[in-house]
Design an enzyme around this catalytic site. Structure first.
Site, PDB file in Angstrom:
ATOM      1  CB  THR A  41       1.374   9.600  -0.017  1.00 33.42           C
ATOM      2  OG1 THR A  41       1.860   8.976   1.177  1.00 33.42           O
ATOM      3  CG2 THR A  41       2.274   9.216  -1.174  1.00 33.42           C
ATOM      4  CG  ASP A  93      -6.373   8.028  -1.797  1.00 36.72           C
ATOM      5  OD1 ASP A  93      -5.579   8.629  -1.034  1.00 36.72           O
ATOM      6  OD2 ASP A  93      -7.546   7.767  -1.466  1.00 36.72           O
ATOM      7  CB  ALA A  95      -2.700   2.418   0.492  1.00 36.62           C
ATOM      8  CG  ASP A  96      -3.644   3.747   6.058  1.00 36.10           C
ATOM      9  OD1 ASP A  96      -2.912   4.750   6.141  1.00 36.10           O
ATOM     10  OD2 ASP A  96      -4.876   3.816   5.978  1.00 36.10           O
ATOM     11  CD  GLU A 116      -8.958   7.927   1.473  1.00 38.11           C
ATOM     12  OE1 GLU A 116      -8.078   8.759   1.698  1.00 38.11           O
ATOM     13  OE2 GLU A 116      -9.016   6.829   2.060  1.00 38.11           O
ATOM     14  CE  LYS A 134       2.008   4.338   4.705  1.00 38.69           C
ATOM     15  NZ  LYS A 134       1.353   5.262   3.839  1.00 38.69           N
TER      16      LYS A 134
HETATM   17  C1  A5P Z   1      -6.920   8.512   4.434  1.00 37.33           C
HETATM   18  O1  A5P Z   1      -8.145   8.164   4.968  1.00 37.33           O
HETATM   19  C2  A5P Z   1      -6.118   7.301   4.126  1.00 37.33           C
HETATM   20  O2  A5P Z   1      -6.768   6.288   3.440  1.00 37.33           O
HETATM   21  C3  A5P Z   1      -4.823   7.656   3.462  1.00 37.33           C
HETATM   22  O3  A5P Z   1      -4.848   7.469   2.091  1.00 37.33           O
HETATM   23  C4  A5P Z   1      -3.827   6.759   4.040  1.00 37.33           C
HETATM   24  O4  A5P Z   1      -3.984   6.863   5.445  1.00 37.33           O
HETATM   25  C5  A5P Z   1      -2.417   7.088   3.622  1.00 37.33           C
HETATM   26  O5  A5P Z   1      -1.992   8.264   4.259  1.00 37.33           O
HETATM   27  P1  A5P Z   1      -0.484   8.705   4.217  1.00 37.33           P
HETATM   28  O6  A5P Z   1      -0.172   8.994   2.803  1.00 37.33           O
HETATM   29  O7  A5P Z   1      -0.460   9.947   5.077  1.00 37.33           O
HETATM   30  O8  A5P Z   1       0.318   7.601   4.803  1.00 37.33           O
END
Ligand code: A5P
Length: 236
Positions: A41, A93, A95-96, A116, A134
């Site tokens: 993302t 940023d 997130a998961d 991060e 998410k």
């Molecule tokens: C990276 O370490 C992560 O914190 C990413 O921000 C998180 O995994 C989101 O990634 P995607 O945007 O690929 O889902």
């Protein structure tokens, strides 16, 4: 008849991620120091930022991973670092997981959680960009909680994580142990639903050998969610 396919679903998800990323990048103003995240993302955000830079936006960016730094260089986004700027105006940023009620996050499936968290904590505003898959009522469950651990003594550190109920697994990549940009290992912890994220974060931080956890609590200024019907902005 349904026309669903994994490829089509992935394209739709990418469109949601891109929409969220572009909405966040609209918030960037000339003169800002911008924190740029990691993951798929954030890659859309870096591309959108690059387009605005090409049209004259004057910013410098602090990346949260070597991968994002490489992408930014490739697209022509000027980079800087904490040696030049101790504070960031706006960080963007992914997130998961995002807990809908509190905007607490799980991050780090990409392995960049330490940088991060440093970037998010140093930012006046932190915009989180996600697709709607998410959003969860409670953190944990199916998604593992990544915890960055020092290499020295990782075995005993993982024992301590196991004693907390984290069922830790040392992350591997292509058959080798995964090493973060900071030279550390990542333990993916299978906590069940996390009822008290702040208490868990404090317990994790108290374990010698734990460098940082992927729990981001009280950091998000807003979460920008791309969904099937458009973009939703959830303020803190
Ligand atoms: C990276 O370490 C992560 O914190 C990413 O921000 C998180 O995994 C989101 O990634 P995607 O945007 O690929 O889902």
């Amino acid at each position: 008849m349904s026309t669903r396919s994994p490829e089509r679903d992935a394209l739709k998800r990418d469109a949601m991620k891109r929409a969220a990323a572009e909405r966040a990048v609209e918030q960037v103003e000339s003169g800002m120091v911008v924190g740029i995240g990691s993951g798929s993302t954030s890659a859309f955000a870096i591309a959108a930022l690059a387009q605005r830079v090409a049209r004259g936006l004057r910013i410098t960016a602090i990346p949260t991973s070597e991968a994002s730094a490489g992408l930014a260089r490739h697209f022509g986004v000027p980079l800087t670092g904490f040696a030049e700027h101790h504070r960031i105006d706006l960080a963007i940023d992914g997130a998961d997981q995002v807990e809908r009620g509190t905007l607490a996050l799980v991050k780090g499936l990409g392995g960049a959680l330490l940088r991060e968290k440093i970037v998010a904590s140093a930012s006046a505003r932190f915009l989180v960009i996600v697709d709607d898959s998410k959003l969860v009522p409670r953190l944990g469950g199916q998604t593992p909680l990544p915890v960055e651990v020092a290499r020295f003594g990782w075995q005993t550190t993982l024992d301590r994580l196991a004693a907390l109920g984290g069922a830790p697994r040392l992350r591997e990549e292509s058959g080798d142990v995964f090493v973060s940009d900071n030279g550390n290992f990542i333990a993916d912890c299978g906590f069940a639903e996390i009822a008290d994220a702040a208490a868990l974060e404090a317990r994790l931080a108290s374990i010698p050998g734990v460098v940082e956890s992927g729990l981001f609590i009280g950091l998000a200024s807003a979460v920008i969610v791309g969904g099937a019907t458009g973009v939703e902005v959830i303020p803190r």
